[in-house]
Design an enzyme around this catalytic site. Structure first.
Site, PDB file in Angstrom:
ATOM      1  N   CYS A 175      36.553  34.831  51.605  1.00 30.47           N
ATOM      2  CA  CYS A 175      35.757  34.262  50.521  1.00 30.47           C
ATOM      3  C   CYS A 175      35.441  32.789  50.792  1.00 30.47           C
ATOM      4  O   CYS A 175      34.727  32.485  51.735  1.00 30.47           O
ATOM      5  CB  CYS A 175      36.475  34.473  49.185  1.00 30.47           C
ATOM      6  N   HIS A 177      36.858  40.302  49.105  1.00 29.17           N
ATOM      7  CA  HIS A 177      38.310  40.132  48.993  1.00 29.17           C
ATOM      8  C   HIS A 177      39.009  41.407  49.462  1.00 29.17           C
ATOM      9  O   HIS A 177      39.119  42.373  48.691  1.00 29.17           O
ATOM     10  CB  HIS A 177      38.696  39.842  47.547  1.00 29.17           C
ATOM     11  N   GLU A 210      42.071  41.938  49.787  1.00 32.03           N
ATOM     12  CA  GLU A 210      43.287  42.161  48.991  1.00 32.03           C
ATOM     13  C   GLU A 210      42.989  42.866  47.670  1.00 32.03           C
ATOM     14  O   GLU A 210      43.901  43.345  46.995  1.00 32.03           O
ATOM     15  CB  GLU A 210      44.013  40.836  48.743  1.00 32.03           C
TER      16      GLU A 210
END
Length: 212
Positions: free
Chosen positions: A83, A192, A194
């Site tokens: 990001c 992202h 994650e």
């Protein structure tokens, strides 16, 4: 056992990134969060996460003496930018009236709103939610991830590199823009991982096992 260090510069969802990387690594790595330049430089792999504004990111990096640390490790180690950790690798961002970034790659970070207005497209900003990434090159971090897989995005600005050869993934949001970059030991992604379920974890697993 290898060490993967997540750079702590007081921005970003560090603990969710740590949990996801640790899950992907299993017993193959020791995952730590650190703001200590010595720890970061000695790591086997480095993750540069981030969210928020470019101005705040660059201020924190400069204030904490981390800008040069990032410039050093990006030359020598497997490096994953996420990001804002992707955007500030460029020369300049339109955010906050114009911000000079780390300047590691030629190119700018542009505002979706400006470009959408230019082409007569009206879409919500920020782009928030799931979108596809179309793989532009074969890369070890794409292993086991289908072309066009959906990842989770939250951003109002996008990277526009001068050199198209840097682009490893592209995403459509009014325009086609670079959503992943790759060069040598560096991989950076606007989404992202994650927060991107199985494909995000697979990308992180590939990073853990990436032999540069």
């Amino acid at each position: 056992m290898q060490t993967i260090t997540i750079i702590d510069y007081n921005m970003g969802n560090l603990h969710s990134v740590e949990r996801a990387v640790a899950h992907a690594a299993g017993t193959n790595a020791n995952v730590v969060i650190s703001a200590d330049p010595d720890v970061i430089v000695k790591a086997d792999r480095v993750v540069f996460p981030g969210q928020g504004a470019a101005r705040d990111c660059m201020r924190e990096l400069e204030t904490r003496g981390m800008a040069e640390v990032v410039r050093e490790v990006i030359r020598t180690k497997p490096f994953l930018g996420i990001c804002m950790g992707m955007q500030v690798l460029m020369q300049h961002s339109e955010e906050n009236g114009g911000i000079e970034c780390l300047g590691l790659y030629e190119g700018n970070v542009r505002y979706f709103g400006t470009v959408h207005q230019e082409i007569g497209v009206r879409l919500k900003i920020p782009q928030m939610g799931w979108n596809q990434i179309w793989q532009q090159v074969e890369h070890p971090l794409w292993k086991g991830i289908a072309d066009g897989s959906r990842f989770y995005f939250v951003h109002s600005y996008y990277v526009e590199p001068v050199t198209p050869d840097l682009i490893a993934g592209a995403t459509e949001y009014g325009i086609s823009y670079a959503s992943a970059l790759a060069k040598d030991n560096v991989f950076a992604i606007q989404a992202h991982p994650e927060k991107s379920a199985d494909d995000g974890l697979k990308l992180l697993e590939n990073f853990v096992n990436w032999q540069v």
